[in-house]
Design an enzyme around this catalytic site. Structure first.
Site, PDB file in Angstrom:
ATOM      1  N   CYS A 165      -2.217  33.551   9.464  1.00 28.60           N
ATOM      2  CA  CYS A 165      -2.029  34.194  10.874  1.00 28.60           C
ATOM      3  C   CYS A 165      -1.724  33.018  11.789  1.00 28.60           C
ATOM      4  CB  CYS A 165      -3.150  35.042  11.219  1.00 28.60           C
ATOM      5  SG  CYS A 165      -2.880  36.209  12.563  1.00 28.60           S
TER       6      CYS A 165
ATOM      7  N   ARG B 136       2.533  19.839   6.169  1.00 30.29           N
ATOM      8  CA  ARG B 136       3.183  18.904   6.724  1.00 30.29           C
ATOM      9  C   ARG B 136       4.573  19.643   7.568  1.00 30.29           C
ATOM     10  NH1 ARG B 136       6.731  16.091   4.111  1.00 30.29           N
ATOM     11  NH2 ARG B 136       6.667  14.238   5.577  1.00 30.29           N
TER      12      ARG B 136
ATOM     13  N   ARG C 126       2.952   7.934  -0.515  1.00 28.54           N
ATOM     14  CA  ARG C 126       3.925   8.966  -1.056  1.00 28.54           C
ATOM     15  C   ARG C 126       4.870   8.213  -1.941  1.00 28.54           C
ATOM     16  NH1 ARG C 126       5.667  11.585   3.777  1.00 28.54           N
ATOM     17  NH2 ARG C 126       4.173  10.309   5.039  1.00 28.54           N
TER      18      ARG C 126
ATOM     19  N   GLU D  66       0.986  -1.216  -0.100  1.00 32.30           N
ATOM     20  CA  GLU D  66      -0.064   0.022  -0.026  1.00 32.30           C
ATOM     21  C   GLU D  66       0.810   1.376   0.034  1.00 32.30           C
ATOM     22  OE1 GLU D  66      -2.292  -0.478   3.435  1.00 32.30           O
ATOM     23  OE2 GLU D  66      -3.390  -2.207   2.755  1.00 32.30           O
TER      24      GLU D  66
ATOM     25  N   TYR E 288       4.414  18.126  10.965  1.00 30.43           N
ATOM     26  CA  TYR E 288       5.309  17.021  11.273  1.00 30.43           C
ATOM     27  C   TYR E 288       6.870  17.826  11.754  1.00 30.43           C
ATOM     28  CZ  TYR E 288       1.860  14.067   9.232  1.00 30.43           C
ATOM     29  OH  TYR E 288       0.716  13.419   8.893  1.00 30.43           O
TER      30      TYR E 288
END
Length: 430
Positions: free
Chosen positions: A360, A329, A293, A290, A333
């Protein structure tokens, strides 16, 4: 070297400087920006094709590659992958509808996720998907009741949690006991007799997924061996298994790694070793993997334009028109994305800067104290590795319309998602 000061740019045959200008498969990105504005996602079609072919070549056969469409669910990309024989790993009814709209074969779709609604389970059975990855006892109750109501046998796999450390960011680790995913092995064993005996359930296989962007192949080998041993137990209990799903997690290079990732064939070999060590190689099961990315991550970049250069408190801020609304991201992360000037910087000195967006939030950044080429107002930059979890996690925060998506294919750039208008933002409000 401090993480924020790295300047590595991952090698690519698709993002290349030609005559001093950054191109995507020969198409100048400045031309894309002039024609379609910024911020804009740009994808290389040939990069996706090559990634899929490389991954297929790396895994033991027979194998179904079930693309984790949460990485990027644009219909054009789904159609492209489906045409090469790719299946899909989905986690919602909306993703199921997307796959069907794109013409994907339902028999190549597996349905993961810990919180499937009754309506989603019913849709999956009606569509005739390959299997539902069941992750809890209550989900078995729900699936069995829905199948009984329809007079069918629901194809399912037991997704187990092997408690293997994937050596990755904790937010994308999914195979440890403290996460919400999968069934602990003892729980899966306890459910096995009931599943095998049920006239409304058909145990197709077993599955696991330990995390994304794996640090190396060893965790995949260990998890596959545990999964393989459980597959043998299932067969001995009377299940007629067809498949074993080793999950995803295949890494790509973003540019901040201390060392190169192991090549993809090493991950394929780790799966084969795990199947052999666990005794499942002799069962003749189809393998499922599976990747998400791995297929689309490096194929995409976020093209954005410098609005202002701001000097303050002994810091230099490069303010661009892209934001966490396009690529969350880094904020979510602390993820690294290599930054390329659309005009080839040559030997020009790099200067530390914070590359930030206009939203902001203090967390609205793409790089902190990163050494970047000299940039001025109006310059274009490309954030690499944005093909996965860019647009699929985008938002309208601060009432920002979502970016356009452009596919470069055959030397041409075409729109595959138009830019939202401001009016689109309130079109559904009553």
């Amino acid at each position: 070297m401090e993480r924020g000061t790295r300047t590595e740019i991952p090698f690519s045959n698709h993002w290349v400087y030609e005559d001093g200008a950054l191109t995507c498969d020969g198409v100048p990105l400045r031309d894309v920006a002039d024609a379609h504005g910024t911020p804009t996602f740009v994808y290389s079609g040939s990069c996706i094709d090559h990634a899929y072919d490389r991954l297929v070549a790396a895994v033991p056969q027979p194998c179904l590659v079930a693309y984790a469409i949460k990485a990027n669910s644009n219909l054009h990309l789904l159609r492209r992958l489906a045409a090469r024989g790719c299946g899909a790993d989905i986690v919602s009814g909306g993703e199921l509808r997307r796959c069907l709209q794109a013409g994907m074969d339902p028999a190549k779709i597996v349905f993961s996720g810990v919180g499937k609604t009754d309506r989603e389970l019913a849709l999956a059975l009606e569509a005739g998907i390959r299997a539902v990855h069941v992750e809890s006892a209550p989900e078995i109750d729900a699936l069995e009741a829905i199948a009984a109501e329809r007079g069918v046998r629901a194809p399912m796999t037991l997704r187990v949690n092997p408690d293997v450390d994937p050596d990755t960011h904790p937010y994308i680790a999914t195979g440890l006991h403290e996460t919400k995913f999968g069934l602990e092995l003892d729980a899966a064993r306890a459910l096995l007799p009931r599943v095998v005996a049920s006239p409304h359930l058909r145990l197709e296989g077993v599955a696991c997924h330990i995390g994304s962007q794996l640090g190396g192949p060893d965790p995949m080998r260990d998890a596959t061996e545990i999964l393989a041993r459980f597959a043998v137990e299932c067969v001995e209990a009377g299940a007629e298994l067809r498949c074993i799903d080793a999950g995803g997690g295949w890494p790509i290079r973003y540019g901040d790694e201390d060392a190169e990732h192991a090549p993809w064939p090493d991950f394929g070999a780790a799966i084969a070793e795990g199947l052999e060590a666990g005794g499942a190689a002799k069962l003749g099961l189809e393998l499922i993997v599976e990747p998400g990315r791995a297929l689309v991550g490096d194929a995409g970049g976020l093209l954005t334009r410098v609005i202002f250069i701001k000097e303050q408190a002994d810091k230099r801020f490069v303010i661009v028109d892209g934001a966490m609304t396009e690529l969350i991201r880094p904020a979510l992360y602390d993820a690294y994305h290599a930054i390329m000037h659309v005009r080839e910087p040559g030997d020009a000195a790099h200067r530390p800067a914070d590359v930030v967006g206009p939203v902001c939030e203090t967390g609205d950044f793409f790089a902190i104290d990163r050494a970047v080429p000299h940039l001025e107002r109006g310059d274009l930059v490309l954030l690499r590795g944005a093909g996965a979890y860019g647009m699929s996690m985008a938002s309208n925060y601060n009432s920002r319309p979502k970016a356009a998506e452009i596919l470069v294919d055959g030397g041409e750039a075409r729109v595959i998602r138009r830019r939202q208008t401001v009016e689109d933002l309130w079109r559904d409000e009553l």
